[in-house]
Motif scaffolding. Structure first.
Motif, PDB file in Angstrom:
ATOM      1  N   ASP A 144     -11.964  13.976  -1.235  1.00  0.00           N
ATOM      2  CA  ASP A 144     -11.915  12.587  -0.753  1.00  0.00           C
ATOM      3  C   ASP A 144     -13.279  12.250  -0.158  1.00  0.00           C
ATOM      4  O   ASP A 144     -13.779  12.991   0.697  1.00  0.00           O
ATOM      5  CB  ASP A 144     -10.849  12.429   0.346  1.00  0.00           C
ATOM      6  CG  ASP A 144      -9.430  12.501  -0.202  1.00  0.00           C
ATOM      7  OD1 ASP A 144      -9.256  12.588  -1.427  1.00  0.00           O
ATOM      8  OD2 ASP A 144      -8.486  12.467   0.621  1.00  0.00           O
ATOM      9  N   GLU A 179      -3.315   6.510 -11.150  1.00  0.00           N
ATOM     10  CA  GLU A 179      -2.615   7.413 -10.214  1.00  0.00           C
ATOM     11  C   GLU A 179      -1.148   7.597 -10.604  1.00  0.00           C
ATOM     12  O   GLU A 179      -0.633   8.717 -10.567  1.00  0.00           O
ATOM     13  CB  GLU A 179      -2.689   6.862  -8.796  1.00  0.00           C
ATOM     14  CG  GLU A 179      -3.996   7.166  -8.105  1.00  0.00           C
ATOM     15  CD  GLU A 179      -3.918   6.878  -6.612  1.00  0.00           C
ATOM     16  OE1 GLU A 179      -3.102   6.043  -6.209  1.00  0.00           O
ATOM     17  OE2 GLU A 179      -4.692   7.503  -5.882  1.00  0.00           O
ATOM     18  N   ARG A 193       2.526  17.996  -2.732  1.00  0.00           N
ATOM     19  CA  ARG A 193       1.377  18.487  -1.971  1.00  0.00           C
ATOM     20  C   ARG A 193       1.622  19.790  -1.208  1.00  0.00           C
ATOM     21  O   ARG A 193       0.706  20.556  -0.941  1.00  0.00           O
ATOM     22  CB  ARG A 193       0.918  17.412  -0.959  1.00  0.00           C
ATOM     23  CG  ARG A 193       0.528  16.105  -1.640  1.00  0.00           C
ATOM     24  CD  ARG A 193      -0.270  15.211  -0.717  1.00  0.00           C
ATOM     25  NE  ARG A 193      -0.478  13.905  -1.312  1.00  0.00           N
ATOM     26  CZ  ARG A 193      -1.461  13.620  -2.175  1.00  0.00           C
ATOM     27  NH1 ARG A 193      -2.316  14.553  -2.532  1.00  0.00           N
ATOM     28  NH2 ARG A 193      -1.583  12.410  -2.685  1.00  0.00           N
ATOM     29  N   THR A 253       2.651   8.555   1.743  1.00  0.00           N
ATOM     30  CA  THR A 253       2.162   9.455   2.794  1.00  0.00           C
ATOM     31  C   THR A 253       2.255   8.782   4.153  1.00  0.00           C
ATOM     32  O   THR A 253       1.678   7.716   4.360  1.00  0.00           O
ATOM     33  CB  THR A 253       0.704   9.872   2.497  1.00  0.00           C
ATOM     34  OG1 THR A 253       0.688  10.582   1.260  1.00  0.00           O
ATOM     35  CG2 THR A 253       0.150  10.765   3.611  1.00  0.00           C
ATOM     36  N   LEU A 263      -5.047  15.527  -5.599  1.00  0.00           N
ATOM     37  CA  LEU A 263      -4.343  16.199  -6.698  1.00  0.00           C
ATOM     38  C   LEU A 263      -4.670  15.598  -8.061  1.00  0.00           C
ATOM     39  O   LEU A 263      -4.372  16.213  -9.085  1.00  0.00           O
ATOM     40  CB  LEU A 263      -2.829  16.143  -6.473  1.00  0.00           C
ATOM     41  CG  LEU A 263      -2.318  16.904  -5.248  1.00  0.00           C
ATOM     42  CD1 LEU A 263      -0.810  16.766  -5.131  1.00  0.00           C
ATOM     43  CD2 LEU A 263      -2.718  18.385  -5.300  1.00  0.00           C
ATOM     44  N   VAL A 264      -5.255  14.401  -8.086  1.00  0.00           N
ATOM     45  CA  VAL A 264      -5.523  13.789  -9.393  1.00  0.00           C
ATOM     46  C   VAL A 264      -6.662  14.453 -10.195  1.00  0.00           C
ATOM     47  O   VAL A 264      -6.731  14.245 -11.402  1.00  0.00           O
ATOM     48  CB  VAL A 264      -5.765  12.254  -9.311  1.00  0.00           C
ATOM     49  CG1 VAL A 264      -4.488  11.522  -8.961  1.00  0.00           C
ATOM     50  CG2 VAL A 264      -6.871  11.915  -8.358  1.00  0.00           C
TER      51      VAL A 264
HETATM   52  C1  LIG Z   1      -2.422  12.645   1.459  1.00  0.00           C
HETATM   53  C2  LIG Z   1      -2.577  11.521   0.494  1.00  0.00           C
HETATM   54  O1  LIG Z   1      -1.618  10.843   0.165  1.00  0.00           O
HETATM   55  N1  LIG Z   1      -3.807  11.353   0.008  1.00  0.00           N
HETATM   56  C3  LIG Z   1      -4.123  10.349  -1.006  1.00  0.00           C
HETATM   57  C4  LIG Z   1      -5.042   9.291  -0.430  1.00  0.00           C
HETATM   58  O2  LIG Z   1      -5.373   8.332  -1.409  1.00  0.00           O
HETATM   59  C5  LIG Z   1      -6.566   8.750  -2.074  1.00  0.00           C
HETATM   60  C6  LIG Z   1      -6.884  10.050  -1.418  1.00  0.00           C
HETATM   61  O3  LIG Z   1      -6.305   9.865  -0.144  1.00  0.00           O
HETATM   62  C7  LIG Z   1      -6.195  11.243  -2.130  1.00  0.00           C
HETATM   63  O4  LIG Z   1      -6.454  12.435  -1.430  1.00  0.00           O
HETATM   64  C8  LIG Z   1      -4.680  11.099  -2.177  1.00  0.00           C
HETATM   65  O5  LIG Z   1      -4.191  10.554  -3.331  1.00  0.00           O
HETATM   66  C9  LIG Z   1      -4.450  10.949  -4.648  1.00  0.00           C
HETATM   67  C10 LIG Z   1      -3.377  10.422  -5.520  1.00  0.00           C
HETATM   68  C11 LIG Z   1      -4.640  12.442  -4.888  1.00  0.00           C
HETATM   69  O6  LIG Z   1      -3.991  13.287  -4.289  1.00  0.00           O
HETATM   70  O7  LIG Z   1      -5.426  12.762  -5.777  1.00  0.00           O
END
Ligand SMILES: CC(=O)N[C@H]1[C@@H]2OC[C@@H](O2)[C@@H](O)[C@@H]1O[C@H](C)C(=O)O
Ligand SMILES: Nc1ncnc2c1ncn2[C@@H]1O[C@H](COP(=O)(O)OP(=O)(O)OP(=O)(O)O)[C@@H](O)[C@H]1O
Length: 379
Positions: free
Chosen positions: A188, A331, A133, A99, A146-147
């Motif tokens: 987050d 992840e 995303r 990202t 997304l996890v």
């Molecule tokens: C935009 C982006 O890359 N976000 C990551 C980041 O790292 C942790 C948190 O912020 C989470 O929102 C995301 O990653 C994980 C893999 C997710 O999308 O679940």
């Protein structure tokens, strides 16, 4: 063809995590995993891009998109070799990318990941799923985190309210209510290791605070902690997601102004900030939580775990390793799992988490070279 590769490069900018994995019903079978660290030079180029302004920005963007595409391909090939697996036996690679900018709100929401998936598919010959995303964003969601869907698939237990926290550069939380009626939620929580890494790098020239030893040697400043926690992000209701564009060393410097503290006291306070923001989020959003499962690099920091535990005395603290999946690979495995979902035509987002209008199949598919009548790969 039941084997998948997950490639993840997170906000810590430490390197590429690659995992070869199978998903027998209700289980994860990890065949091989490895991290390809970024060189110091590449890491500083990536940081410069993420923080960049200036005229050659698009050039640098295109160049790093290409270079990372090649590196992701090498990481996939390397982990395949490690597993003793022919690339032709891998159903797909799920590549998160790296990202560079995440702006999920406002008039023109977007999230940008680099690491060209065309190059990954071309150089490995393996079908690659990427750009996970933006479909969720197009459906009105944050595109992150997304996890949670994967956390839910792996860690849900009937009648048990559990939470899963991934502590990478940022930290994200999944709340598993343990009953059919209640929905899975998540968001987050804010910074995970990013500020801890930035401060120790700046003060001692070390990439991270191994085992949290430096933080453990300092005393928390309650005044500074309160000033840090005053950031409106922490009280914003979900859905919400964040990144380095908000929580970074400039953010920290701005808030340190006027404080005169020992550097280790700042480190201790930053560790407490990560712990407090996670604990407060659980208390606010999921009071009945009985167990918190920690994954991501933060799971290897005993000082951080101790701080989280102290703030949540009634909650059992575990690490994902206790459930058969090492914290550092969760992840990468999640993106292998999301690739499988995409190829099965199944949704990967959790609308209650991201705020999307509905469930969506995530990711673009970049077909491999098998079946093209051409098996030569570029050097
Ligand atoms: C935009 C982006 O890359 N976000 C990551 C980041 O790292 C942790 C948190 O912020 C989470 O929102 C995301 O990653 C994980 C893999 C997710 O999308 O679940
Ligand atoms: N032994 C350890 N002691 C303390 N901290 C550690 C240890 N091992 C890993 N970490 C922390 O974990 C970080 C890496 O975590 P991880 O690989 O989960 O991040 P990421 O995938 O880049 O992040 P994100 O989840 O934001 O995408 C390191 O930068 C470091 O801060």
């Amino acid at each position: 063809m039941d084997t998948f590769i997950g490639l993840m490069s997170g906000t810590s900018l430490d390197g590429i995590d690659a995992a070869v994995v199978r998903f027998p019903p209700g289980r994860v079978e990890l065949l091989a995993a490895r991290t390809t660290p970024f060189t110091r030079e590449l890491r500083s180029e990536l940081l410069a891009l993420i923080q960049a302004t200036g005229t050659d920005l698009l050039d640098r963007f295109g160049e790093l998109d290409h270079r990372l595409g090649r590196l992701f391909a090498e990481a996939a090939t390397g982990v395949c070799d490690q597993a003793g697996l022919e690339p032709g036996r891998v159903a797909a690679i799920g590549s998160h990318g790296l990202t560079v900018l995440h702006r999920p709100t406002g008039e023109t929401p977007f999230s940008l990941q680099i690491g060209d998936p065309n190059l990954i598919a071309e150089r490995t010959g393996i079908t690659t799923v990427a750009d996970f995303r933006r479909r969720d964003l197009a459906a009105g969601g944050q595109g992150a985190p997304l996890v949670p869907a994967f956390h839910a698939a792996l860690f849900t237990r009937a009648e048990q309210a559990r939470a899963v926290v991934n502590i990478g550069g940022m930290a994200n939380l999944t709340l598993l209510p343990g009953s059919e009626e209640a929905a899975v939620t998540g968001f987050d929580t804010g910074p995970g290791n990013v500020l801890l890494d930035a401060w120790i790098q700046q003060q001692l020239g070390q990439p991270y605070d191994r085992d949290g030893a430096w933080a453990a040697s300092g005393s928390v400043s309650e005044e500074l902690l309160a000033a840090l926690l005053a950031d409106p992000y922490f009280t914003l209701p979900p859905p919400k997601s964040t990144g380095r564009e908000h929580f970074n060393s400039t953010w920290l410097q701005d808030r340190l102004r006027g404080f005169e503290l020992e550097p280790e006291a700042v480190q201790a306070t930053l560790a407490e900030l990560t712990a407090a923001s996670i604990a407060v989020a659980i208390e606010r959003e999921a009071q009945g939580t009985t167990e918190l499962i920690v994954c991501g690099g933060g799971a290897y920091n005993p000082d951080l775990l101790q701080r989280i535990g102290a703030r949540l005395p009634a909650v059992k603290l575990s690490v994902s390793d206790d459930y058969g999946l090492a914290a550092e690979w969760v992840e990468a495995v999640a993106f292998a799992w999301l690739a499988q979902k995409a190829l099965e035509g199944k949704p990967g987002n959790v609308p209650a988490v991201t705020g999307a209008a509905g469930k969506r199949i995530l990711g673009g598919v970049y077909p491999g070279t098998t079946g093209c009548g051409e098996d030569s790969k570029p050097e």
